[in-house]
Design a protein around this motif. Structure first.
Motif, short mmCIF file in Angstrom:
data_model
loop_
_atom_site.label_atom_id
_atom_site.label_comp_id
_atom_site.label_asym_id
_atom_site.label_seq_id
_atom_site.Cartn_x
_atom_site.Cartn_y
_atom_site.Cartn_z
N ALA A 11 41.69 43.25 43.92
CA ALA A 11 42.95 42.58 43.61
C ALA A 11 43.07 41.23 44.32
N ASP A 12 42.33 41.06 45.40
CA ASP A 12 42.36 39.79 46.14
C ASP A 12 41.75 38.64 45.34
N LEU A 13 41.09 38.96 44.25
CA LEU A 13 40.55 37.90 43.38
C LEU A 13 41.67 37.08 42.74
N ALA A 14 42.89 37.57 42.82
CA ALA A 14 44.03 36.84 42.28
C ALA A 14 44.21 35.50 43.00
N GLN A 15 43.55 35.31 44.15
CA GLN A 15 43.59 34.05 44.89
C GLN A 15 42.80 32.95 44.18
N LEU A 16 41.91 33.32 43.31
CA LEU A 16 41.01 32.36 42.67
C LEU A 16 41.72 31.18 42.02
N PRO A 17 42.81 31.39 41.25
CA PRO A 17 43.47 30.24 40.62
C PRO A 17 44.01 29.20 41.59
N SER A 18 44.26 29.58 42.83
CA SER A 18 44.75 28.59 43.79
C SER A 18 43.62 27.74 44.38
N HIS A 19 42.37 28.10 44.08
CA HIS A 19 41.22 27.36 44.62
C HIS A 19 40.37 26.68 43.54
N ILE A 20 40.63 27.00 42.28
CA ILE A 20 39.84 26.45 41.17
C ILE A 20 40.80 25.84 40.16
N THR A 21 40.48 24.66 39.65
CA THR A 21 41.37 23.98 38.71
C THR A 21 41.49 24.74 37.40
N SER A 22 42.59 24.52 36.72
CA SER A 22 42.92 25.26 35.51
C SER A 22 41.93 25.05 34.36
N GLU A 23 41.19 23.95 34.38
CA GLU A 23 40.24 23.70 33.29
C GLU A 23 39.16 24.77 33.20
N TYR A 24 38.94 25.52 34.29
CA TYR A 24 37.96 26.60 34.29
C TYR A 24 38.58 27.96 33.96
N ASN A 25 39.89 27.98 33.70
CA ASN A 25 40.62 29.20 33.38
C ASN A 25 40.40 30.28 34.44
N PRO A 26 40.70 29.96 35.71
CA PRO A 26 40.41 30.90 36.79
C PRO A 26 41.21 32.20 36.73
N GLY A 27 42.37 32.19 36.11
CA GLY A 27 43.14 33.43 35.97
C GLY A 27 42.40 34.45 35.14
N LYS A 28 41.83 34.01 34.04
CA LYS A 28 41.05 34.90 33.18
C LYS A 28 39.77 35.35 33.89
N VAL A 29 39.13 34.45 34.59
CA VAL A 29 37.91 34.79 35.33
C VAL A 29 38.23 35.84 36.38
N ALA A 30 39.32 35.63 37.13
CA ALA A 30 39.71 36.58 38.18
C ALA A 30 40.02 37.95 37.60
N LYS A 31 40.71 37.97 36.47
CA LYS A 31 41.05 39.25 35.83
C LYS A 31 39.79 39.98 35.38
N THR A 32 38.88 39.27 34.74
CA THR A 32 37.63 39.88 34.27
C THR A 32 36.81 40.40 35.44
N LEU A 33 36.70 39.60 36.50
CA LEU A 33 35.95 40.03 37.67
C LEU A 33 36.57 41.25 38.34
N SER A 34 37.90 41.27 38.44
CA SER A 34 38.56 42.38 39.13
C SER A 34 38.37 43.70 38.40
N LEU A 35 38.11 43.65 37.10
CA LEU A 35 37.88 44.88 36.33
C LEU A 35 36.48 45.45 36.57
N GLY A 36 35.55 44.63 36.99
CA GLY A 36 34.19 45.11 37.09
C GLY A 36 33.49 44.92 38.43
N ILE A 37 34.16 44.28 39.37
CA ILE A 37 33.50 43.99 40.64
C ILE A 37 33.50 45.23 41.55
N SER A 38 32.45 45.39 42.28
CA SER A 38 32.29 46.52 43.20
C SER A 38 33.15 46.32 44.45
#
Length: 90
Positions: A11-38
């Protein structure tokens, strides 16, 4: 340039959007990663202005000719099981 994000849970991956600009869609990346990361992953090292040789080839052969601005660099994420010492990546 690099930035370290400590992870106690996925769930701490939710921090990603505050460190990566919106052009990379970090919210979607964080959500996808949080579903599958160990839970073994304890940190993410963000590498800014990364030049990937495969993307660079695609960029110059495709995106650069589209008449719209696309970045030629990217943001690279490295995943670690333990915290790194600052000297290891600075």
């Amino acid at each position: 340039m690099y930035k370290w994000i400590s992870l106690a849970t996925s769930a701490d991956l939710a921090q990603l959007p505050s460190h990566i600009t919106s052009e990379y869609n970090p919210g979607k990346v964080a959500k996808t990663l949080s579903l599958g990361i160990s839970d073994a992953v304890k940190g993410v090292l963000i590498e800014y202005n990364y030049i990937d040789k495969d993307y660079r080839s695609t960029y110059y052969n495709f995106y650069s000719k589209k008449g719209q601005y696309y970045r030629s660099d990217c943001v690279r994420l490295h995943f670690f099981e333990q915290r790194l010492r600052a000297a290891a990546f600075l």
